[in-house]
Design a protein around this motif. Structure first.
Motif, mmCIF file in Angstrom:
data_model
loop_
_atom_site.group_PDB
_atom_site.id
_atom_site.type_symbol
_atom_site.label_atom_id
_atom_site.label_comp_id
_atom_site.label_asym_id
_atom_site.label_seq_id
_atom_site.Cartn_x
_atom_site.Cartn_y
_atom_site.Cartn_z
ATOM 1 N N ALA A 312 39.457 117.578 -13.356
ATOM 2 C CA ALA A 312 40.464 116.827 -14.105
ATOM 3 C C ALA A 312 40.155 116.806 -15.594
ATOM 4 C CB ALA A 312 40.558 115.400 -13.565
ATOM 5 N N VAL A 313 38.880 116.845 -15.955
ATOM 6 C CA VAL A 313 38.485 116.844 -17.362
ATOM 7 C C VAL A 313 38.693 118.215 -17.984
ATOM 8 C CG1 VAL A 313 36.568 116.418 -18.946
ATOM 9 C CG2 VAL A 313 36.818 115.014 -16.903
ATOM 10 N N LEU A 314 38.461 119.270 -17.217
ATOM 11 C CA LEU A 314 38.577 120.625 -17.738
ATOM 12 C C LEU A 314 40.013 121.120 -17.797
ATOM 13 C CD1 LEU A 314 35.587 122.259 -15.842
ATOM 14 C CD2 LEU A 314 35.707 121.839 -18.292
ATOM 15 N N LEU A 315 40.900 120.551 -16.986
ATOM 16 C CA LEU A 315 42.270 121.057 -16.904
ATOM 17 C C LEU A 315 42.992 121.070 -18.250
ATOM 18 C CD1 LEU A 315 44.524 122.125 -15.093
ATOM 19 C CD2 LEU A 315 45.170 119.758 -14.620
ATOM 20 N N PRO A 316 42.944 120.005 -19.074
ATOM 21 C CA PRO A 316 43.641 120.072 -20.371
ATOM 22 C C PRO A 316 43.123 121.168 -21.289
ATOM 23 C CG PRO A 316 43.092 117.800 -19.809
ATOM 24 C CD PRO A 316 42.359 118.667 -18.838
ATOM 25 N N ILE A 317 41.865 121.557 -21.139
ATOM 26 C CA ILE A 317 41.306 122.589 -22.009
ATOM 27 C C ILE A 317 41.867 123.958 -21.652
ATOM 28 C CG2 ILE A 317 39.150 123.687 -22.738
ATOM 29 C CD1 ILE A 317 37.715 121.103 -22.132
ATOM 30 N N TYR A 318 42.125 124.196 -20.383
ATOM 31 C CA TYR A 318 42.557 125.515 -19.918
ATOM 32 C C TYR A 318 44.075 125.661 -19.842
ATOM 33 C CZ TYR A 318 37.782 126.796 -18.619
ATOM 34 O OH TYR A 318 36.447 127.114 -18.648
ATOM 35 N N ARG A 319 44.814 124.596 -20.000
ATOM 36 C CA ARG A 319 46.267 124.724 -19.895
ATOM 37 C C ARG A 319 46.842 125.317 -21.179
ATOM 38 N NH1 ARG A 319 49.111 120.519 -22.468
ATOM 39 N NH2 ARG A 319 47.779 118.844 -23.248
ATOM 40 N N ASP A 320 48.084 125.786 -21.104
ATOM 41 C CA ASP A 320 48.743 126.380 -22.249
ATOM 42 C C ASP A 320 49.221 125.306 -23.217
ATOM 43 O OD1 ASP A 320 48.422 128.981 -21.318
ATOM 44 O OD2 ASP A 320 50.241 128.851 -20.090
ATOM 45 N N VAL A 321 49.483 125.733 -24.441
ATOM 46 C CA VAL A 321 49.942 124.806 -25.472
ATOM 47 C C VAL A 321 51.321 124.276 -25.111
ATOM 48 C CG1 VAL A 321 50.508 124.559 -27.915
ATOM 49 C CG2 VAL A 321 48.630 126.043 -27.206
ATOM 50 N N TRP A 579 38.090 121.277 -31.769
ATOM 51 C CA TRP A 579 38.915 122.463 -31.520
ATOM 52 C C TRP A 579 38.569 123.115 -30.183
ATOM 53 C CZ3 TRP A 579 39.236 122.795 -37.242
ATOM 54 C CH2 TRP A 579 40.550 122.987 -37.685
ATOM 55 N N TYR A 580 37.289 123.212 -29.868
ATOM 56 C CA TYR A 580 36.875 123.909 -28.658
ATOM 57 C C TYR A 580 37.113 123.085 -27.393
ATOM 58 C CZ TYR A 580 34.673 127.493 -31.547
ATOM 59 O OH TYR A 580 34.459 128.511 -32.437
ATOM 60 N N THR A 581 37.063 121.771 -27.494
ATOM 61 C CA THR A 581 37.228 120.923 -26.310
ATOM 62 C C THR A 581 38.647 120.404 -26.134
ATOM 63 O OG1 THR A 581 36.487 118.996 -27.585
ATOM 64 C CG2 THR A 581 34.821 120.189 -26.326
ATOM 65 N N ALA A 582 39.500 120.556 -27.141
ATOM 66 C CA ALA A 582 40.907 120.150 -27.015
ATOM 67 C C ALA A 582 41.771 121.112 -27.817
ATOM 68 C CB ALA A 582 41.100 118.721 -27.488
ATOM 69 N N PRO A 583 41.784 122.398 -27.450
ATOM 70 C CA PRO A 583 42.494 123.372 -28.269
ATOM 71 C C PRO A 583 44.006 123.260 -28.197
ATOM 72 C CG PRO A 583 41.676 124.421 -26.285
ATOM 73 C CD PRO A 583 41.142 123.021 -26.278
ATOM 74 N N ASN A 584 44.531 122.646 -27.139
ATOM 75 C CA ASN A 584 45.975 122.657 -26.921
ATOM 76 C C ASN A 584 46.616 121.280 -26.989
ATOM 77 O OD1 ASN A 584 45.815 125.483 -26.347
ATOM 78 N ND2 ASN A 584 45.087 124.975 -24.302
ATOM 79 N N GLU A 585 45.913 120.297 -27.517
ATOM 80 C CA GLU A 585 46.457 118.943 -27.634
ATOM 81 C C GLU A 585 47.251 118.836 -28.921
ATOM 82 O OE1 GLU A 585 46.514 116.523 -25.578
ATOM 83 O OE2 GLU A 585 45.175 117.306 -24.033
ATOM 84 N N LEU A 586 48.563 118.768 -28.796
ATOM 85 C CA LEU A 586 49.409 118.684 -29.986
ATOM 86 C C LEU A 586 49.219 117.368 -30.729
ATOM 87 C CD1 LEU A 586 52.739 120.236 -28.646
ATOM 88 C CD2 LEU A 586 50.968 121.316 -30.021
ATOM 89 N N ASP A 587 48.845 116.320 -30.020
ATOM 90 C CA ASP A 587 48.646 115.027 -30.671
ATOM 91 C C ASP A 587 47.506 115.061 -31.685
ATOM 92 O OD1 ASP A 587 50.659 114.123 -29.163
ATOM 93 O OD2 ASP A 587 49.491 112.765 -27.916
ATOM 94 N N LEU A 611 40.801 129.202 -36.762
ATOM 95 C CA LEU A 611 41.251 128.044 -35.990
ATOM 96 C C LEU A 611 42.400 127.326 -36.696
ATOM 97 C CD1 LEU A 611 37.774 126.621 -34.885
ATOM 98 C CD2 LEU A 611 39.433 127.838 -33.468
ATOM 99 N N ILE A 612 42.283 127.177 -38.025
ATOM 100 C CA ILE A 612 43.366 126.543 -38.782
ATOM 101 C C ILE A 612 44.633 127.388 -38.689
ATOM 102 C CG2 ILE A 612 44.115 125.867 -41.095
ATOM 103 C CD1 ILE A 612 41.190 125.225 -41.725
ATOM 104 N N LYS A 613 44.470 128.704 -38.793
ATOM 105 C CA LYS A 613 45.627 129.595 -38.698
ATOM 106 C C LYS A 613 46.307 129.454 -37.345
ATOM 107 C CE LYS A 613 46.936 134.449 -39.208
ATOM 108 N NZ LYS A 613 46.461 135.827 -39.525
ATOM 109 N N ARG A 614 45.524 129.296 -36.289
ATOM 110 C CA ARG A 614 46.101 129.129 -34.950
ATOM 111 C C ARG A 614 46.952 127.865 -34.878
ATOM 112 N NH1 ARG A 614 44.746 126.130 -30.541
ATOM 113 N NH2 ARG A 614 45.287 126.995 -28.486
ATOM 114 N N HIS A 622 56.101 127.620 -32.738
ATOM 115 C CA HIS A 622 56.317 127.100 -31.385
ATOM 116 C C HIS A 622 56.735 125.638 -31.349
ATOM 117 C CE1 HIS A 622 54.722 130.780 -29.696
ATOM 118 N NE2 HIS A 622 53.624 130.654 -30.430
ATOM 119 N N GLN A 623 56.297 124.862 -32.297
ATOM 120 C CA GLN A 623 56.555 123.426 -32.262
ATOM 121 C C GLN A 623 57.152 122.952 -33.590
ATOM 122 O OE1 GLN A 623 56.184 121.614 -29.549
ATOM 123 N NE2 GLN A 623 55.290 123.279 -28.344
ATOM 124 N N PRO A 624 58.344 123.392 -33.951
ATOM 125 C CA PRO A 624 58.916 122.966 -35.227
ATOM 126 C C PRO A 624 59.236 121.478 -35.281
ATOM 127 C CG PRO A 624 60.531 124.167 -33.912
ATOM 128 C CD PRO A 624 59.222 124.320 -33.220
#
Length: 670
Positions: A312-321, A579-587, A611-614, A622-624
């Motif tokens: 459950a802890v790892l799932l947010p890290i591996y999911r898509d943006v 960045w490495y532990t929460a790469p896809n958290e838009l918040d 990382l900033i460029k990403r 993707h998120q205007p």
């Protein structure tokens, strides 16, 4: 009287766990109720202790203790370079302090999983204590059937009305098996008491109730159109019907072989109906939902696992943006592999198959009440298949229901003589004469057999209470909820009017944290006072990271709280961990970009530039909807940061840069 109170307490815990949403509160309630019941059984003298000692043989004790022992070992410091997870070395470097390497990536999640397993173990043992008597066993069967039917009906109503909720397929399958067992037992009673001169115990109401329960559970499974759940229910019921046919018609050796051969052919034919996914991991091959992030986690799994509860802890890290993590739940088999390793899953499957064989053998050797061990055998087969299809078996309510079912099955699988001696105080004198009397034991051995089960229950009850008390206080829970809330209110205001501050999901109090932070911004102290208070915030966040180093949101908060007090290199290290532990958290984008573009040490690092460029690319392409993030980050950026941000946006969308300039001009005119 004591047994009735224990029975009531246990089934209140199971009902509450099924009725309440899965949360820390529901687990704490179930733990306290089960711990109290275990202590009551252990303290007050009862003849059940002898029966429990006969049931808990060394092999079974080893099987029950092994998972708890492995979970505990996962939280023990390991020698450098062995099974320890490398995240601890990385976190140690970022925090600039020595952290021991351990297997789990989240000690809190592992301890909660260990506590839940202790609660499940307590439910199984308490049910076994109750079900050692055949009359109590019938009551337990009927109560479990009622609970499963009501829970399935509630899930069926939510499914038909479109209300999102946890998957209830596991409970529905258990309801089918329990209703089948109840119906077989009622038919046996009708046949046995239809002889002249016997008094029937009114089995017809139980038979009608079983038929209604089976209709409800099958309707719920058919409405979900889950072929795996339907097949698992049919296979489990097939075990029960096979044993019933053998016992009903006394077919002998060849007849028994024919029945089992027919059941095997039926099983193979049924399995072919299940849609298997090809070119994917075996643990998710039967799942009908998306398992993209789960498959990525399985590719990186270590031999010793990542720690109980880590999936459950790892799932947010591996999911898509931009995807919701709640939409994907790893199957139970995949979660076990990620948490405990492949060897643990293989051992679990082997034990389940061996347990099913043992229960079938004991069911065929019983004179009466053979339906209970046959029920356990059918449940072993059905739940093993379900584990590769969904996550339901690992839910708190479903796991407690499964534990009670197996406690009932194994308690009633004891040999007749031993069981009759165990429940002698509840039996009629004529029933006590049936079967040979057990051989007397030496005085010391008899005392030991009577004492050690009660001592085990007492230790289990004390452990459950201690774990629940340890989990509840804010000081322990994620390093201190109250400390995080207090520390958050002392951080400098969120940068330049960012409308959506970072979500501290790990603290389980996002709204209250945001409210406290916002109230702190409205009456923010002077900058010097905030700098003075920042070390307190840093200590609170660092304490949380010592148990949960994968919390990217807390890493970001620590960087924000420490940027006035620590060197830029330390802030950069904390940002990198975020960045490495929460790469896809838009918040996290608003605060993370603002701190990164305002820190020269970050801008000079080519890795950080990527990382900033990403993140900028995610916002622009993707998120205007979160475009104000870049305008706010531009205003807070240093001179070099503004130049770099302008160059990035020009590459991605030149017109977007004009919008940012226009927005900043409007902000400046105000």
């Amino acid at each position: 009287m004591i047994i009735r109170l224990v029975m009531l307490a246990e089934f209140v815990a199971i009902t509450a766990a099924l009725a309440m949403p899965e949360s820390l509160q529901s687990w704490v309630l179930a733990s306290f109720v089960l711990a109290t019941a275990a202590l009551v059984v252990a303290i007050f003298p009862s003849s059940t202790s002898l029966g429990l000692s006969k049931l808990l043989r060394p092999g079974l004790v080893a099987v029950l203790v092994a998972p708890a022992l492995w979970m505990a070992l996962q939280a023990v410091p390991m020698p450098m370079g062995t099974f320890g997870n490398p995240i601890w070395a990385t976190a140690s470097a970022a925090l600039n302090e020595s952290l021991a390497e351990i297997v789990t990536v989240d000690t809190r999640a592992t301890m909660v999983s260990l506590s839940q397993y202790c609660a499940v173990l307590a439910a199984a043992l308490l049910t076994a204590v109750i079900a050692l008597d055949r009359y109590r066993a019938a009551q337990v069967l009927h109560i479990l059937l009622s609970i499963a039917t009501i829970a399935t009906a509630m899930w069926f109503r939510k499914e038909t009305t479109g209300i999102a909720g946890p998957d209830g397929s596991t409970v529905a399958v258990l309801g089918v098996l329990l209703s089948c067992a109840t119906a077989i037992r009622a038919l046996d009673q009708l046949r046995r008491h239809s002889r002249p001169g016997t008094i029937a115990p009114a089995p017809l109401p139980a038979l009608f109730a079983a038929i209604i329960a089976m209709i409800v559970c099958l309707a719920a499974l058919l409405s979900r159109a889950n072929s795996t759940a339907i097949v698992s229910a049919l296979l489990g019921s097939g075990i029960l019907l096979s044993v019933f046919a053998i016992r009903r018609w006394f077919l002998g050796l060849w007849g028994t072989a024919g029945i089992f051969a027919t059941a095997a052919i039926f099983s193979i034919a049924s399995v072919t109906v299940i849609p298997f996914k090809t070119n994917t991991d075996l643990t998710i091959a039967l799942s009908t939902s998306s398992q993209i992030a789960t498959e990525r986690m399985l590719q990186d799994v270590a031999p010793a696992g990542s720690g109980a509860g880590a999936s459950a802890v790892l799932l947010p890290i591996y999911r898509d943006v931009g995807t919701d993590a709640t939409r994907e739940r790893p199957t139970a088999a995949a979660a076990i592999v990620i948490d405990m390793g492949w060897a643990f899953l293989c051992g679990l499957v082997i034990i389940a198959m061996l347990g099913a064989c043992i229960l079938v053998r004991r069911s065929l050797s019983r004179a009466y009440d053979y339906v209970y061990p046959a029920l356990g055998a059918g449940a072993s087969i059905a739940l093993t298949i379900l584990a590769f299809a969904d996550h339901g078996i690992l839910g708190l309510g479903a796991s407690l229901l499964v534990a009670a079912l197996f406690g009932l099955a194994f308690a009633q699988s004891l040999p007749g003589a031993g069981r009759d001696a165990i429940s002698a105080e509840w039996k009629a004198p004529s029933e006590r004469m049936a079967g040979p009397a057990p051989a007397p034991l030496p005085k010391f051995a008899s005392s030991l057999n009577a004492i050690w089960p009660r001592a085990a229950l007492m230790l289990l009850g004390i452990a459950l209470i201690m774990q629940a008390v340890w989990t509840v206080p804010p000081e322990w829970y994620l390093g201190g909820q109250s400390s995080l809330s207090t520390a958050l209110s002392t951080i400098a205001p969120w940068p330049y009017g960012i409308s959506k501050p970072v979500s501290v999901a790990a603290a389980r109090e996002d709204l209250s944290l945001r409210g406290e932070a916002r109230s702190g911004w409205d009456s923010a102290p002077a900058a010097d006072e905030q700098k003075t208070d920042s070390p307190a915030a840093s200590k609170a966040f660092a304490r949380a990271l010592r148990s949960s180093p994968l919390r990217g949101d807390i890493w970001l908060l620590l960087a924000a709280a420490s940027k006035h007090n620590l060197a830029e290199s330390s802030t950069a290290a904390m940002l990198k961990m975020s960045w490495y532990t929460a790469p896809n958290e838009l918040d996290l984008l608003p605060l993370r970009l603002s701190i990164a573009l305002a820190t020269d040490a970050v801008l000079r690092d080519f890795e950080f530039r990527d990382l900033i460029k990403r993140d900028v690319s995610i916002v622009v392409t993707h998120q205007p909807i979160v475009s104000p993030v870049l305008a706010a980050a531009y205003r807070s950026a240093s001179a070099d940061g503004k130049v770099y941000l302008e160059s990035l946006i020009s590459e991605l969308d030149p017109s977007y840069l004009d919008k940012i300039h226009a927005r900043n001009s409007r902000q400046g005119s105000r």
